[in-house]
Design a protein around this motif. Structure first.
Motif, PDB file in Angstrom:
ATOM      1  N   ASN A  31      -8.551  -1.309  13.476  1.00 54.62           N
ATOM      2  CA  ASN A  31      -7.451  -0.970  13.012  1.00 54.62           C
ATOM      3  C   ASN A  31      -6.992   0.186  13.746  1.00 54.62           C
ATOM      4  O   ASN A  31      -7.648   1.228  13.686  1.00 54.62           O
ATOM      5  N   VAL A  32      -5.514   0.025  14.034  1.00 56.02           N
ATOM      6  CA  VAL A  32      -4.774   1.384  14.511  1.00 56.02           C
ATOM      7  C   VAL A  32      -4.214   2.230  13.618  1.00 56.02           C
ATOM      8  O   VAL A  32      -3.695   3.220  14.042  1.00 56.02           O
ATOM      9  N   ASP A  33      -4.154   1.865  12.263  1.00 60.47           N
ATOM     10  CA  ASP A  33      -3.577   2.650  11.138  1.00 60.47           C
ATOM     11  C   ASP A  33      -4.721   3.625  10.672  1.00 60.47           C
ATOM     12  O   ASP A  33      -5.619   3.486  11.234  1.00 60.47           O
ATOM     13  N   ASP A  34      -3.963   4.632  10.030  1.00 60.40           N
ATOM     14  CA  ASP A  34      -4.935   5.692   9.528  1.00 60.40           C
ATOM     15  C   ASP A  34      -5.104   5.498   8.155  1.00 60.40           C
ATOM     16  O   ASP A  34      -5.462   6.544   7.363  1.00 60.40           O
ATOM     17  N   LEU A  35      -5.231   4.235   7.446  1.00 63.01           N
ATOM     18  CA  LEU A  35      -5.398   4.195   5.968  1.00 63.01           C
ATOM     19  C   LEU A  35      -6.605   4.540   5.419  1.00 63.01           C
ATOM     20  O   LEU A  35      -6.840   4.901   4.239  1.00 63.01           O
TER      21      LEU A  35
END
Length: 227
Positions: free
Chosen positions: A88-92
């Motif tokens: 994933n490219v999110d920072d969650l």
């Protein structure tokens, strides 16, 4: 010494935070054909469209919040040496509190040089504009690995997997290579937990414990098994 727990996460874990994945909609990502917005050719052909596409995705990521699955993985650091590898490219994961996260496909909250992907920069807010330049004087783009580009972190990720004492797969269909091949580096004797509504096939040599649930519900079961 804490056991090394390696977690490989895919789009399924972020879907429960409201972030969509193109693989749920027959190759369309928010109504776009992925090859029109996620390839070097698309960037050369129509950079404004590609830039705007990732600006909108970045806005969604910044508005999203880590869910209970993200938080559970962060909590496991109290008992395990946790290393997260994510598609994933999110920072969650980071916002949930995980401290060791390897992003295979980049991080959308950062930009990169159009000609040197090693030059990356934080983005202030959600918008990256045409005319925003790197230190080399060329256009900045989203720090995302597109189809047809090399995956620079794949060797490091393979090394991490090769020393896993426990391996967990969460929310990935194992359909995108080379990332999908990382499970083959996990030692055969290391227990492998797979959390997904649709369990992907893995080679028979792994000790597989299947948890056929969504990431949030499945992580609750995993916590009971590991702690």
């Amino acid at each position: 010494m804490k056991k090394k727990l390696v977690v490989f996460t895919g789009a399924g874990i972020s879907a429960e935070s409201g972030l969509k994945t193109f693989r749920d909609t027959d190759g369309l990502w928010e109504g776009f054909n992925i090859y029109d917005v996620a390839t070097p050719e698309a960037w050369r052909k129509n950079p404004e469209v590609v830039q705007d596409f990732y600006n909108q995705r970045r806005k969604q990521v910044l508005a999203a919040q880590p869910n209970e699955a993200h938080k559970a993985l962060a909590a496991l650091e109290a008992d395990y040496d946790v290393h997260i590898i994510t598609q994933n490219v999110d920072d969650l994961h980071e916002r949930a509190g995980s401290t060791r996260v390897t992003h295979l496909h980049g991080l959308i909250t950062r930009s990169q040089s159009d000609i040197n992907p090693d030059l990356t920069y934080p983005i202030d807010g959600w918008e990256l504009k045409m005319g925003d330049l790197c230190e080399l004087g060329t256009q900045l783009r989203a720090h995302v690995v597109w189809f047809g580009e090399p995956v620079p972190m794949i060797e490091e990720a393979a090394f991490i997997c090769s020393s896993a004492e426990v391996f967990v797969l969460v929310g990935s269909s194992l359909a995108v290579y080379p990332a999908a091949g990382l499970i083959d580096f996990v030692p055969a004797l290391s227990p492998t937990y797979i959390i997904d509504p649709v369990i992907p096939k893995v080679k028979n040599s792994h000790q597989v414990i299947k948890i056929q649930k969504t990431a949030v519900e499945g992580m609750k079961d995993l916590m009971d098994l590991l702690i």
